[in-house]
Design an enzyme around this catalytic site. Structure first.
Site, PDB file in Angstrom:
ATOM      1  N   CYS A  25       0.791  -1.197  -0.075  1.00 47.28           N
ATOM      2  CA  CYS A  25      -0.080  -0.038   0.180  1.00 47.28           C
ATOM      3  C   CYS A  25       0.821   1.352   0.260  1.00 47.28           C
ATOM      4  O   CYS A  25       0.359   2.227  -0.621  1.00 47.28           O
ATOM      5  CB  CYS A  25      -0.840   0.011   1.224  1.00 47.28           C
ATOM      6  N   HIS A  81      -1.727   0.416   7.042  1.00 48.49           N
ATOM      7  CA  HIS A  81      -2.359   0.734   5.948  1.00 48.49           C
ATOM      8  C   HIS A  81      -2.016   2.195   5.520  1.00 48.49           C
ATOM      9  O   HIS A  81      -1.829   3.011   6.495  1.00 48.49           O
ATOM     10  CB  HIS A  81      -3.997   0.686   5.960  1.00 48.49           C
ATOM     11  N   ASP A 101      -8.287   5.469  -1.283  1.00 50.38           N
ATOM     12  CA  ASP A 101      -7.974   4.261  -0.945  1.00 50.38           C
ATOM     13  C   ASP A 101      -7.880   3.219  -2.016  1.00 50.38           C
ATOM     14  O   ASP A 101      -9.011   2.820  -2.215  1.00 50.38           O
ATOM     15  CB  ASP A 101      -8.704   3.986   0.367  1.00 50.38           C
TER      16      ASP A 101
END
Length: 225
Positions: A25, A81, A101
């Site tokens: 991520c 994250h 996201d």
């Protein structure tokens, strides 16, 4: 609820236009910021973008509406994250800040308030040790200093835990090859006290940004000049 859905549909982008490697991520967001600038969706220098690392002392954060989940509610317990928040409007012309996201099933991008409600589920009572903290880094600083040689994705024998991206690892402009740990190591004691002008201004100068609690997140972005 109707207003939020309208805002989401009007601002939706084709997520397939952006690079995504599962479980990487931080690199996905790095490339996302560059692409948003290139496409003219964000400021050319990324001055309206902020990279947000989410984690806590235990490296266990529950997030809902995640594509990687096998559950109907989309909940996943990540170690950390990373998302991108885009500041919209300023001064007397405020607008809805947006969350980008790539791992979420929500609209892309999604209004910040909606994202907080759907992804963090504030009404859901979790254990204190699972409460999320947020390291907020100004995108121009992140794009200059971030580096990862992906060592965190190898086991003790040097084998990949998750298949890495095909492109070369990201090296910082100063030649640093790895500093990811400094970004995702987030402790509750790192969180700032309050969200005044001095704190919001610090995000524009600090290499590792500033850390805020979940209760401070939306207020923080509302106060960024």
């Amino acid at each position: 609820m109707t207003t939020s859905k309208l805002e989401e549909s009007e601002s939706s982008c084709d997520i397939s236009q952006f690079h995504h490697t599962p479980f990487y991520c931080e690199e996905n967001v790095y490339l996302l910021c560059k692409e948003l600038c290139k496409k003219g969706i964000a400021d050319a220098q990324g001055s309206d973008l902020f990279v947000v690392f989410i984690s806590n002392d235990k490296k266990q954060i529950p997030l809902w509406r995640q594509k990687a989940s096998n559950r109907a509610d989309g909940v996943v317990l990540w170690d950390y994250h990373v998302i991108c928040v885009q500041k919209k409007g300023s001064g007397d012309t405020p607008a809805t800040h947006l969350v980008w996201d790539l791992d979420s099933s929500l609209a892309f991008p999604c209004p910040l308030a909606t994202y907080v409600l759907e992804t963090f589920c504030p009404s859901f009572q979790t254990f204190a040790e699972l409460r999320r903290c947020f390291r907020i880094v100004h995108a121009p600083i992140f794009l200059r200093f971030f580096a990862s040689d992906r060592r965190h994705m190898k086991d003790s024998n040097g084998n990949w835990l998750r298949q890495p991206p095909l492109y070369q690892p990201i090296v910082a402009q100063d030649g640093t090859v790895h500093n990811l740990d400094g970004y995702f190591q987030i402790r509750a004691t790192d969180a700032v006290t309050g969200t005044g002008v001095d704190v919001t201004n610090a995000v524009f100068t600090e290499k590792l940004g500033v850390v805020v609690t979940e209760n401070q997140l939306e207020e923080f972005f509302s106060q960024i000049p």
